[in-house]
Design a protein around this motif. Structure first.
Motif, PDB file in Angstrom:
ATOM      1  N   GLY A  51       0.791  -1.221   0.000  1.00 30.97           N
ATOM      2  CA  GLY A  51       0.000   0.000   0.000  1.00 30.97           C
ATOM      3  C   GLY A  51       0.823   1.271   0.000  1.00 30.97           C
ATOM      4  O   GLY A  51       0.320   2.344  -0.334  1.00 30.97           O
ATOM      5  N   ARG A  52       2.077   1.172   0.368  1.00 34.21           N
ATOM      6  CA  ARG A  52       2.973   2.341   0.395  1.00 34.21           C
ATOM      7  C   ARG A  52       3.569   2.637  -0.978  1.00 34.21           C
ATOM      8  O   ARG A  52       4.269   3.630  -1.146  1.00 34.21           O
ATOM      9  CB  ARG A  52       4.119   2.099   1.368  1.00 34.21           C
ATOM     10  CG  ARG A  52       3.667   1.996   2.786  1.00 34.21           C
ATOM     11  CD  ARG A  52       4.816   1.712   3.705  1.00 34.21           C
ATOM     12  NE  ARG A  52       4.311   1.645   5.070  1.00 34.21           N
ATOM     13  CZ  ARG A  52       5.067   1.579   6.121  1.00 34.21           C
ATOM     14  NH1 ARG A  52       6.377   1.580   5.998  1.00 34.21           N
ATOM     15  NH2 ARG A  52       4.523   1.521   7.319  1.00 34.21           N
ATOM     16  N   LEU A  53       3.308   1.771  -1.922  1.00 34.94           N
ATOM     17  CA  LEU A  53       3.884   1.914  -3.261  1.00 34.94           C
ATOM     18  C   LEU A  53       2.869   2.555  -4.192  1.00 34.94           C
ATOM     19  O   LEU A  53       1.673   2.260  -4.118  1.00 34.94           O
ATOM     20  CB  LEU A  53       4.281   0.544  -3.805  1.00 34.94           C
ATOM     21  CG  LEU A  53       5.193  -0.288  -2.902  1.00 34.94           C
ATOM     22  CD1 LEU A  53       5.353  -1.691  -3.461  1.00 34.94           C
ATOM     23  CD2 LEU A  53       6.530   0.396  -2.729  1.00 34.94           C
ATOM     24  N   ASP A  54       3.345   3.401  -5.099  1.00 33.90           N
ATOM     25  CA  ASP A  54       2.399   3.978  -6.056  1.00 33.90           C
ATOM     26  C   ASP A  54       2.021   2.918  -7.086  1.00 33.90           C
ATOM     27  O   ASP A  54       2.642   1.845  -7.166  1.00 33.90           O
ATOM     28  CB  ASP A  54       2.945   5.261  -6.679  1.00 33.90           C
ATOM     29  CG  ASP A  54       4.146   5.062  -7.592  1.00 33.90           C
ATOM     30  OD1 ASP A  54       4.233   4.021  -8.284  1.00 33.90           O
ATOM     31  OD2 ASP A  54       5.007   5.952  -7.625  1.00 33.90           O
ATOM     32  N   ALA A  55       0.992   3.217  -7.860  1.00 34.71           N
ATOM     33  CA  ALA A  55       0.433   2.233  -8.800  1.00 34.71           C
ATOM     34  C   ALA A  55       1.467   1.729  -9.802  1.00 34.71           C
ATOM     35  O   ALA A  55       1.505   0.533 -10.116  1.00 34.71           O
ATOM     36  CB  ALA A  55      -0.768   2.832  -9.524  1.00 34.71           C
ATOM     37  N   ALA A  56       2.321   2.618 -10.297  1.00 37.32           N
ATOM     38  CA  ALA A  56       3.327   2.208 -11.284  1.00 37.32           C
ATOM     39  C   ALA A  56       4.332   1.231 -10.681  1.00 37.32           C
ATOM     40  O   ALA A  56       4.715   0.246 -11.324  1.00 37.32           O
ATOM     41  CB  ALA A  56       4.044   3.427 -11.848  1.00 37.32           C
ATOM     42  N   VAL A  57       4.760   1.474  -9.453  1.00 32.82           N
ATOM     43  CA  VAL A  57       5.714   0.573  -8.788  1.00 32.82           C
ATOM     44  C   VAL A  57       5.050  -0.775  -8.505  1.00 32.82           C
ATOM     45  O   VAL A  57       5.652  -1.824  -8.722  1.00 32.82           O
ATOM     46  CB  VAL A  57       6.269   1.211  -7.490  1.00 32.82           C
ATOM     47  CG1 VAL A  57       7.096   0.219  -6.693  1.00 32.82           C
ATOM     48  CG2 VAL A  57       7.076   2.457  -7.817  1.00 32.82           C
ATOM     49  N   ARG A  58       3.803  -0.741  -8.030  1.00 34.24           N
ATOM     50  CA  ARG A  58       3.084  -2.003  -7.787  1.00 34.24           C
ATOM     51  C   ARG A  58       2.982  -2.824  -9.069  1.00 34.24           C
ATOM     52  O   ARG A  58       3.192  -4.028  -9.063  1.00 34.24           O
ATOM     53  CB  ARG A  58       1.693  -1.738  -7.200  1.00 34.24           C
ATOM     54  CG  ARG A  58       1.713  -1.346  -5.740  1.00 34.24           C
ATOM     55  CD  ARG A  58       0.341  -1.431  -5.091  1.00 34.24           C
ATOM     56  NE  ARG A  58      -0.723  -0.800  -5.839  1.00 34.24           N
ATOM     57  CZ  ARG A  58      -1.100   0.467  -5.737  1.00 34.24           C
ATOM     58  NH1 ARG A  58      -0.453   1.274  -4.904  1.00 34.24           N
ATOM     59  NH2 ARG A  58      -2.093   0.940  -6.452  1.00 34.24           N
ATOM     60  N   GLU A  59       2.683  -2.168 -10.180  1.00 34.82           N
ATOM     61  CA  GLU A  59       2.545  -2.884 -11.451  1.00 34.82           C
ATOM     62  C   GLU A  59       3.888  -3.446 -11.922  1.00 34.82           C
ATOM     63  O   GLU A  59       3.964  -4.576 -12.402  1.00 34.82           O
ATOM     64  CB  GLU A  59       1.941  -1.972 -12.522  1.00 34.82           C
ATOM     65  CG  GLU A  59       1.630  -2.691 -13.815  1.00 34.82           C
ATOM     66  CD  GLU A  59       0.659  -3.867 -13.662  1.00 34.82           C
ATOM     67  OE1 GLU A  59       0.829  -4.872 -14.391  1.00 34.82           O
ATOM     68  OE2 GLU A  59      -0.254  -3.805 -12.823  1.00 34.82           O
TER      69      GLU A  59
END
Length: 185
Positions: free
Chosen positions: A49-57
């Motif tokens: 949850g601490r990661l932005d969407a681009a990093v999660r992807e």
């Protein structure tokens, strides 16, 4: 690293460095079939949850082949991390949270992946004397020494080591080595 009330470690790093650590550790751990997979996947899941969407992807793309491979050793851990990345509720907290053992393993994996590449992250982390503990510093110094990154005349690492296995002339990693062992150029 600071201890919080839940007996977990909190590594105070910026979002870009957090993403880089997780990506490097994931790249190192995928396909290893060892305890490092569980440790890295647990830290990813705890911090999704601490990661932005681009990093999660990006992390999900790196993990998906390992999760889909069906390996009875690695797949369950990667599947948990993948599920956390895909369902994480946004969490604006800073830093990186995890158990002391898992974070140390994550740092080892990321460091070993990065050795010989860009040393910038490690130079920044070593600027904060509380970010990396003494045991981590000693083992990482040994890894650099054995890989041939210690400059001529530098002190030897403080733990048992092999003779250097090469002679790599990389000033950035030589500086990281010297910072780890307390030496100077």
């Amino acid at each position: 690293m600071g201890m919080n009330a839940r007996k977990r470690i909190y590594l105070d790093i910026n979002p870009a460095d957090r993403a880089r650590l997780l990506a490097s550790a994931t790249a190192y751990a995928t396909g290893r079939r060892t305890y490092v997979v569980g440790a890295v996947s647990d830290v990813i899941a705890a911090n999704a949850g601490r990661l932005d969407a681009a990093v999660r992807e990006t992390l999900a793309d790196a993990i998906r082949p390992a999760a889909d491979a069906g390996d009875s050793i690695d797949a369950p851990a990667w599947t948990r991390a993948l599920a956390a990345l895909e369902t994480a509720a946004p969490d604006g907290s800073d830093g990186l949270d995890g158990s002391p053992v898992d974070l140390r393993i994550l740092l080892f994996c990321a460091f070993r992946h990065d050795m010989g590449g860009d040393a910038g992250l490690w130079t920044r982390l070593l600027e904060d004397p509380t970010a990396l503990d003494g045991q981590w510093r000693a083992i990482s110094a040994r890894d650099l020494y054995e890989a041939g990154y210690a400059p001529d005349g530098a002190p030897e690492p403080p733990i048992q080591h092999l003779e250097p296995l090469g002679d790599v002339d990389d000033p950035a990693w030589a500086d990281v080595y010297l910072a780890l062992v307390g030496g100077r150029r």
